[in-house]
Design a protein around this motif. Structure first.
Motif, mmCIF file in Angstrom:
data_model
loop_
_atom_site.group_PDB
_atom_site.id
_atom_site.type_symbol
_atom_site.label_atom_id
_atom_site.label_comp_id
_atom_site.label_asym_id
_atom_site.label_seq_id
_atom_site.Cartn_x
_atom_site.Cartn_y
_atom_site.Cartn_z
ATOM 1 N N LEU A 217 3.112 2.269 2.615
ATOM 2 C CA LEU A 217 2.369 2.635 4.277
ATOM 3 C C LEU A 217 2.279 1.336 4.946
ATOM 4 N N GLU A 218 2.739 0.048 4.412
ATOM 5 C CA GLU A 218 3.308 -1.615 4.485
ATOM 6 C C GLU A 218 2.878 -2.056 2.937
ATOM 7 N N THR B 211 1.098 -1.347 0.010
ATOM 8 C CA THR B 211 -0.099 0.197 -0.034
ATOM 9 C C THR B 211 0.991 0.951 -0.096
ATOM 10 N N ARG C 171 8.725 -1.568 3.036
ATOM 11 C CA ARG C 171 9.660 -0.331 3.265
ATOM 12 C C ARG C 171 11.134 -0.094 4.123
ATOM 13 N N ARG D 154 1.208 6.183 -0.311
ATOM 14 C CA ARG D 154 -0.175 6.706 -0.091
ATOM 15 C C ARG D 154 1.370 8.155 -1.102
ATOM 16 N N ASP E 38 -3.847 7.069 -2.305
ATOM 17 C CA ASP E 38 -3.731 5.659 -1.871
ATOM 18 C C ASP E 38 -3.908 4.792 -2.610
#
Length: 315
Positions: A295-296, A240, A301, A242, A270
């Protein structure tokens, strides 16, 4: 081009233009001016009303129009693919016109040409055509595979596969039953049953080499339809992102094939992506620079952080 095809092409050229010089026709058909003179004489003797005017060239008598002609298999397939592209890419009005045009083309074909055209057309599929590739090897492979599909003959080729940018390329020899060709994001893919893997696999034409058509025939399965074929989904990695609001329109227009969902709100856009492995997404995500945040999941990340640190070290 043989003489018969050239004579027909000359009439079509004269029909499309008011006047054409012999020199221009010779250059167009890559022949001599003397040959064009003979062709014009042959057409006149066959009853085509051609007028020659000094300084202007040749033209057809006003009102003359070539009667309907029969399409070859290759010409019919070309036109049908064109109508299919319009149906996919244009608005409803043009989609309707494309469907009508396809029906008109089909009714002009003889039974034999219609059957062969249907076979070839069913072996081609367009999915997000994208920018066309200029790879000479891909074009050569495309022509050879199309012929093998029409002949219902197996093919053999060397194939190079790279699972990720960091991994070494794996090379193998493949013998396959070529079921059909799919254009995805400007690259041609072959959908085929692979003897080595004993199942349906996908192969990029640009990664093939030493492709040859074999004498061994294959049977096209009755229950396989390329137009309805959906490959098994093994994209288990979910990410996900952003994006900054200023990038929302560009992301939407990117047509990135791994995008599953998008949700726009005041804080940005998103975006949910699904892929087989992180390397499928890494370069695309990094290309947006500081305009995107992961975000995940945390593992992806961390992967982006590591790659960003490597970039920083180089500068």
């Amino acid at each position: 081009m043989n003489k018969t095809d050239r004579l027909l092409a000359i009439v079509l050229e004269l029909q499309a233009r008011r006047a054409v010089r012999a020199e221009d026709l010779a250059a167009l058909f890559e022949t001599s001016v003397r040959t064009i003179y003979r062709d014009i004489q042959a057409l006149s003797e066959a009853g085509v009303p051609i007028i020659g005017t000094t300084g202007r060239g040749y033209s057809l008598v006003e009102g003359y129009f070539l009667p309907p002609i029969r399409f070859t298999i290759e010409e019919a397939v070309t036109l049908l693919i064109g109508t299919e592209f319009i149906e996919q890419q244009f608005d409803e009005e043009y989609r309707h016109r494309a469907r009508l045009a396809r029906k008109k083309i089909e009714v002009t074909l003889s039974d034999r040409v219609r059957d062969e055209t249907s076979r070839v057309h069913q072996s081609l599929r367009l999915l997000a055509p994208g920018k066309r590739s200029d790879s000479s090897s891909e074009k050569e492979n495309l022509n050879n595979i199309r012929r093998a599909i029409l002949d219902r003959k197996k093919i053999r080729f060397g194939y190079t596969k790279k699972t990720s940018p960091a991994a070494e390329s794996a090379y193998s020899k493949r013998t396959v039953d070529p079921y059909g060709l799919v254009l995805v994001e400007g690259s041609w893919m072959l959908v085929a049953r692979c003897d080595l893997r004993q199942g349906i696999r996908h192969f990029r034409l640009s990664r093939m080499e030493e492709l040859t058509e074999l004498e061994e025939p294959f049977e096209y399965p009755d229950d396989f339809d390329l137009k309805e074929y959906v490959p098994s989904d093994d994209r288990f990695l979910t990410v996900t992102l952003r994006f900054n609001p200023s990038l929302a329109d560009k992301v939407k227009q990117s047509n990135f094939p791994y995008i599953e969902e998008m949700n726009e709100h005041p804080d940005g856009l998103d975006t949910l992506l699904r892929a087989r492995q992180p390397d499928d997404l890494l370069q695309w995500v990094l290309g947006w620079g500081a305009g995107v945040v992961v975000l995940e999941p945390e593992s992806f990340r961390q992967r982006v952080r590591e790659e960003a640190c490597k970039i920083l070290e180089r500068y």
